[in-house]
Design an enzyme around this catalytic site. Structure first.
Site, PDB file in Angstrom:
ATOM      1  N   ASP A 162      57.757 -46.365 -69.068  1.00 56.73           N
ATOM      2  CA  ASP A 162      57.169 -47.695 -69.070  1.00 56.73           C
ATOM      3  C   ASP A 162      55.939 -47.625 -69.983  1.00 56.73           C
ATOM      4  O   ASP A 162      55.427 -46.531 -70.255  1.00 56.73           O
ATOM      5  CB  ASP A 162      56.775 -48.061 -67.626  1.00 56.73           C
ATOM      6  CG  ASP A 162      55.998 -49.350 -67.567  1.00 56.73           C
ATOM      7  OD1 ASP A 162      56.471 -50.359 -68.115  1.00 56.73           O
ATOM      8  OD2 ASP A 162      54.887 -49.347 -66.978  1.00 56.73           O
ATOM      9  N   ASP A 194      52.832 -50.317 -70.256  1.00 55.75           N
ATOM     10  CA  ASP A 194      51.557 -50.748 -69.656  1.00 55.75           C
ATOM     11  C   ASP A 194      51.297 -50.004 -68.344  1.00 55.75           C
ATOM     12  O   ASP A 194      52.081 -50.126 -67.393  1.00 55.75           O
ATOM     13  CB  ASP A 194      51.590 -52.256 -69.350  1.00 55.75           C
ATOM     14  CG  ASP A 194      51.767 -53.108 -70.597  1.00 55.75           C
ATOM     15  OD1 ASP A 194      51.100 -52.831 -71.601  1.00 55.75           O
ATOM     16  OD2 ASP A 194      52.574 -54.057 -70.556  1.00 55.75           O
TER      17      ASP A 194
HETATM   18  C1  BG6 Z   1      54.608 -55.427 -68.227  1.00 62.99           C
HETATM   19  C2  BG6 Z   1      53.299 -55.543 -67.494  1.00 62.99           C
HETATM   20  O1  BG6 Z   1      54.665 -54.209 -68.899  1.00 62.99           O
HETATM   21  O2  BG6 Z   1      54.752 -56.490 -69.166  1.00 62.99           O
HETATM   22  C3  BG6 Z   1      53.162 -56.912 -66.847  1.00 62.99           C
HETATM   23  O3  BG6 Z   1      53.235 -54.547 -66.472  1.00 62.99           O
HETATM   24  C4  BG6 Z   1      53.367 -57.999 -67.910  1.00 62.99           C
HETATM   25  O4  BG6 Z   1      51.877 -57.016 -66.270  1.00 62.99           O
HETATM   26  C5  BG6 Z   1      54.707 -57.803 -68.600  1.00 62.99           C
HETATM   27  O5  BG6 Z   1      53.338 -59.297 -67.294  1.00 62.99           O
HETATM   28  C6  BG6 Z   1      54.932 -58.828 -69.717  1.00 62.99           C
HETATM   29  O6  BG6 Z   1      53.962 -58.604 -70.705  1.00 62.99           O
HETATM   30  P1  BG6 Z   1      53.688 -59.556 -71.950  1.00 62.99           P
HETATM   31  O7  BG6 Z   1      52.826 -58.705 -72.843  1.00 62.99           O
HETATM   32  O8  BG6 Z   1      55.013 -59.894 -72.563  1.00 62.99           O
HETATM   33  O9  BG6 Z   1      53.001 -60.756 -71.431  1.00 62.99           O
HETATM   34 MG    MG Z   2      53.689 -50.637 -66.060  1.00 65.62          MG
END
Ligand code: BG6
Ligand code: MG
Length: 218
Positions: free
Chosen positions: A7, A9
Site C-alpha cells: 500500500d 499512503d
Molecule cells: C488511500 C488513502 O491510499 O487513498 C485514503 O489511505 C484516500 O485515505 C484514498 O482517501 C484515495 O486517495 P486520493 O488521493 O485519490 O484522494
Molecule cells: Mg494506507
C-alpha cells in the site's frame, strides 16, 4: 512468498498525515466532528467514500453536486500539501534514519514488488519521492472500479507481477486494506494501525522486518 505488494499512503510514506490534515480542514469548515479515530476509518477508502463517512456525522444533507465540490476542495488542499513532500515523508524503513534502505535491499534481492493503492494521486507521490524505480507494477485508484475492502487493486497488481495472490505478501496500514488482501487470498503484513488487525500473517513495526520474512516462505 514470491512477491510483495505495498500500500502507499501510511505504508511507504507518511502522506496519511496529509490526508488527515486536508479532511480535518473540510470537517472543521462544515462544523463536523472529526478526529484521528474517525480518520483511521478512512485509511484505504476512496475519496468519495471517505467523504460519505465524514458526512455521516453531519445533520445536513448535501447534494451530489455539493459532495463533488467538497471532495474536489479536499483534494486541492491535499495536493497543495503534497507539493512539499520530500524523502523525509518516506516511511522509516530500517529505524536508522535511512528510509529507502528496506526498499533498496528488497530490490537488490530481485523480489518482484508492486504498489497497490486506492489513491488517484499515486503517480504524483511516486514521482515526487523518486521511488518508481523499485517497482515492477504500480496499480492505483485511477485503474480500479472498486475500492478496498474489495481486492481489485491487489488482484490487478498480482496479475501484473504474474503471481498468484497466495504467493504475494500485501503490506497494509488500513483495516480496509487488510480486509481487501484477505478477501483476495493474499498473505498480509499489518503495519501501524493495522498491526493488530485480526487474521494478519505478520505484524510489522518497520518495513525492514520484511527482509527477515523474505527468504522464509510462509
Ligand atoms: C488511500 C488513502 O491510499 O487513498 C485514503 O489511505 C484516500 O485515505 C484514498 O482517501 C484515495 O486517495 P486520493 O488521493 O485519490 O484522494
Ligand atoms: Mg494506507
Amino acid at each position: 512468498m514470491n512477491a510483495i505488494i505495498f500500500d502507499l499512503d501510511g505504508v511507504l510514506c507518511h502522506t496519511d498525515e496529509y490526508h488527515y490534515m486536508a479532511w480535518k480542514a473540510i470537517a472543521d469548515e462544515l462544523h463536523i466532528p472529526f478526529n484521528r479515530e474517525v480518520n483511521n476509518q478512512l485509511r484505504g477508502v476512496s475519496r468519495m467514500e471517505s467523504l460519505e463517512l465524514i458526512l455521516r456525522n453531519s445533520p445536513v444533507c448535501y447534494s451530489e453536486q455539493e459532495k463533488f465540490l467538497l471532495a474536489e476542495k479536499k483534494n486541492n488542499i491535499y495536493r497543495e500539501l503534497l507539493q512539499n513532500i520530500t524523502s523525509k515523508d518516506l516511511a522509516d524503513g530500517d529505524g536508522l534514519g535511512l528510509p529507502i534502505c528496506a526498499l533498496e535491499k528488497l530490490h537488490a534481492v530481485h523480489i518482484p514488488m508492486a504498489i497497490g493503492s486506492s489513491s488517484k494521486n499515486t503517480p504524483l507521490i511516486v514521482e515526487k519521492l523518486g521511488i518508481g524505480k523499485f517497482f515492477d507494477a504500480i496499480v492505483d485508484g485511477n485503474q480500479i472500479s472498486h475500492s478496498k475492502p474489495d481486492p481489485e487493486v491487489f488482484l490487478l497488481a498480482a496479475e501484473k507481477l504474474h503471481q498468484k495472490p497466495s504467493d504475494c505478501l500485501v503490506v497494509e496500514d488500513a483495516e480496509a486494506g487488510v480486509k481487501a488482501a484477505l478477501n483476495g487470498g493474499f498473505l498480509v503484513a499489518g503495519i501501524g494501525p493495522a498491526k493488530d488487525c485480526p487474521n494478519i500473517n505478520y505484524p510489522l513495526l518497520s518495513l525492514s522486518e520484511l527482509l527477515a520474512i523474505e527468504g522464509h516462505p510462509a
